[in-house]
Design a protein around this motif. Structure first.
Motif, mmCIF file in Angstrom:
data_model
loop_
_atom_site.group_PDB
_atom_site.id
_atom_site.type_symbol
_atom_site.label_atom_id
_atom_site.label_comp_id
_atom_site.label_asym_id
_atom_site.label_seq_id
_atom_site.Cartn_x
_atom_site.Cartn_y
_atom_site.Cartn_z
ATOM 1 N N PRO A 161 19.070 75.788 46.887
ATOM 2 C CA PRO A 161 18.401 75.237 45.712
ATOM 3 C C PRO A 161 16.897 75.175 45.954
ATOM 4 O O PRO A 161 16.450 75.167 47.106
ATOM 5 C CB PRO A 161 18.982 73.830 45.590
ATOM 6 C CG PRO A 161 19.327 73.435 46.992
ATOM 7 C CD PRO A 161 19.771 74.707 47.659
ATOM 8 N N GLU A 216 17.570 76.616 37.686
ATOM 9 C CA GLU A 216 18.175 76.647 39.034
ATOM 10 C C GLU A 216 19.397 77.568 38.990
ATOM 11 O O GLU A 216 19.577 78.437 39.839
ATOM 12 C CB GLU A 216 18.623 75.243 39.468
ATOM 13 C CG GLU A 216 19.406 75.167 40.775
ATOM 14 C CD GLU A 216 18.655 75.654 42.000
ATOM 15 O OE1 GLU A 216 17.403 75.568 42.019
ATOM 16 O OE2 GLU A 216 19.325 76.170 42.921
ATOM 17 N N TRP A 231 15.055 72.447 34.368
ATOM 18 C CA TRP A 231 15.127 72.892 35.757
ATOM 19 C C TRP A 231 16.570 73.176 36.193
ATOM 20 O O TRP A 231 16.836 74.108 36.944
ATOM 21 C CB TRP A 231 14.460 71.895 36.723
ATOM 22 C CG TRP A 231 13.093 72.350 37.119
ATOM 23 C CD1 TRP A 231 11.901 71.717 36.880
ATOM 24 C CD2 TRP A 231 12.758 73.573 37.789
ATOM 25 N NE1 TRP A 231 10.856 72.458 37.361
ATOM 26 C CE2 TRP A 231 11.346 73.601 37.928
ATOM 27 C CE3 TRP A 231 13.488 74.640 38.298
ATOM 28 C CZ2 TRP A 231 10.677 74.661 38.542
ATOM 29 C CZ3 TRP A 231 12.833 75.706 38.903
ATOM 30 C CH2 TRP A 231 11.428 75.702 39.031
ATOM 31 N N LEU A 255 18.246 69.418 43.154
ATOM 32 C CA LEU A 255 18.910 70.425 42.304
ATOM 33 C C LEU A 255 20.066 71.112 43.031
ATOM 34 O O LEU A 255 20.701 72.009 42.489
ATOM 35 C CB LEU A 255 17.878 71.465 41.828
ATOM 36 C CG LEU A 255 17.012 70.981 40.657
ATOM 37 C CD1 LEU A 255 15.776 71.856 40.475
ATOM 38 C CD2 LEU A 255 17.808 70.929 39.357
#
Ligand code: BV8
Ligand code: ZN
Length: 271
Positions: free
Chosen positions: A154, A78, A74, A159
């Motif tokens: 984000p 991102e 992730w 994140l």
């Protein structure tokens, strides 16, 4: 015949011959790869951006990597999402939009298939586009399988500021803080075709139809390594249909070669 064989010194091959085919073709198909977004500042897979932190991008774009460390994958996505959503289409994307609009006016069929997940063709205004490897704009729930658009940067609080390839922190975001499905709160994944995963057969069959019908096939900015897309040009050539390659490097033996950055060669060839 394959016309002029691609050679590194060759700049633009038989331009007049290409224009003759381009102007008489009633069905044109195009395949693009990471090279078409290079001039928008998005790294290609085989270029230096193919590496992210200490990982080869191809090793992260797998279900196995995601299951082993969803936090790391992730972070990678991102970063890719923030790059893609902040990038702007370049002259190559726009040349394809203008040519598609010309085809529509002249009642000709134009089909654009892209391996890219950055969404720049759609942002540029292309209409008949197939994103054969999915899109960074979309997420899929690993539990209820719901697919929906999400372009938040984000994508979730945990994140924020994560994913920078220069800041290699250990990636240990707990699953409970990773992106959650708006429907069932299940863990989300990018709605992207990872290596080892099958392409959407509905999309693939439409691509095959376009490849079976086209009278000219343009291959732009792809290293033709990843299947099944890498098999598209050979499939068209087996039908005896001309193929034009737009690439900074020589990739395959085709009828027409446009060597150089496609932000320059595509507007010239299609203008
Ligand atoms: C599958 C999303 C069925 C991820 C991506 C044979 C048959 C079928 C499958 C396989 C096979 N052999 C091997 C496989 C497995 C695998 C595969 O092909 N591996 C390769 C490495 C050999 N294929 C798959 O897994 C596919 N699935 O076939 O399912 C199946 C299932 C199980 C078992 C068997 C079969 C799924 C493939 C999709 C993977 N997902 N993307 C993400 O993006 O995060 S692919 C990913 O890499 C990109 O989407 C892109 O497609 C690809 C990179 O390729 P390119 O776009 O070509 O980019 P690249 O950097 O390589 O090249 C850039 C080019 O541009 C260069 O040539 C450069 O010279 C040029 N360039 C640079 N700047 C410019 C330029 N040109 C012009 N102007 C410039 N300015
Ligand atoms: Zn869900």
């Amino acid at each position: 015949n394959l016309g002029i064989m691609a050679g590194p010194s060759l700049k633009i091959s038989d331009f007049a011959g290409f224009r003759k085919v381009l102007d008489s073709a009633t069905k044109i198909a195009v395949l693009t790869g990471a090279g078409v977004s290079a001039e928008s500042g998005i790294g290609t897979f085989r270029g230096p951006a193919g590496m992210w932190r200490t990982h080869n991008a191809m090793d992260l774009a797998t279900l196995k990597a995601f299951e082993a460390n969803p936090s790391l994958v992730w972070e990678f996505y991102e970063w890719r999402r923030s790059m893609a959503f902040n990038a702007r289409p370049n002259k190559a994307h726009l040349a394809l939009v203008e040519f598609e609009n010309k085809c529509i006016k002249e009642n000709r069929v134009f089909t654009l298939m892209t391996q890219n997940v950055d969404g720049l063709h759609i942002r540029a205004g292309s209409k008949n586009v197939f994103e054969i490897h999915g899109s960074l704009r979309k997420v899929k729930c690993t539990k209820c399988k719901l697919v929906y658009e999400n372009t938040d940067v984000p994508i979730c609080e945990a994140l924020r500021g994560r994913g920078d390839p220069e800041k290699a922190t250990t990636s240990d975001i707990p699953i409970s803080d990773l992106p959650k499905c708006k429907n069932c709160s299940g863990l989300l994944r990018p709605d992207i075709v990872w290596f080892g995963e099958i392409l959407d057969d509905n999309v693939l069959s439409k691509c095959v139809k376009a490849l079976e019908a086209c009278e000219l096939f343009l291959v732009v900015g792809t290293s033709a390594i990843v299947y099944p897309a890498a098999g598209f040009a050979p499939f068209v050539q087996d039908r005896g249909v001309p193929v034009a390659e737009f690439n900074t490097d020589p990739i395959s033996a085709v009828n027409f070669v446009f060597r150089g950055p496609c932000g320059t060669t595509l507007p010239e060839a299609l203008g």
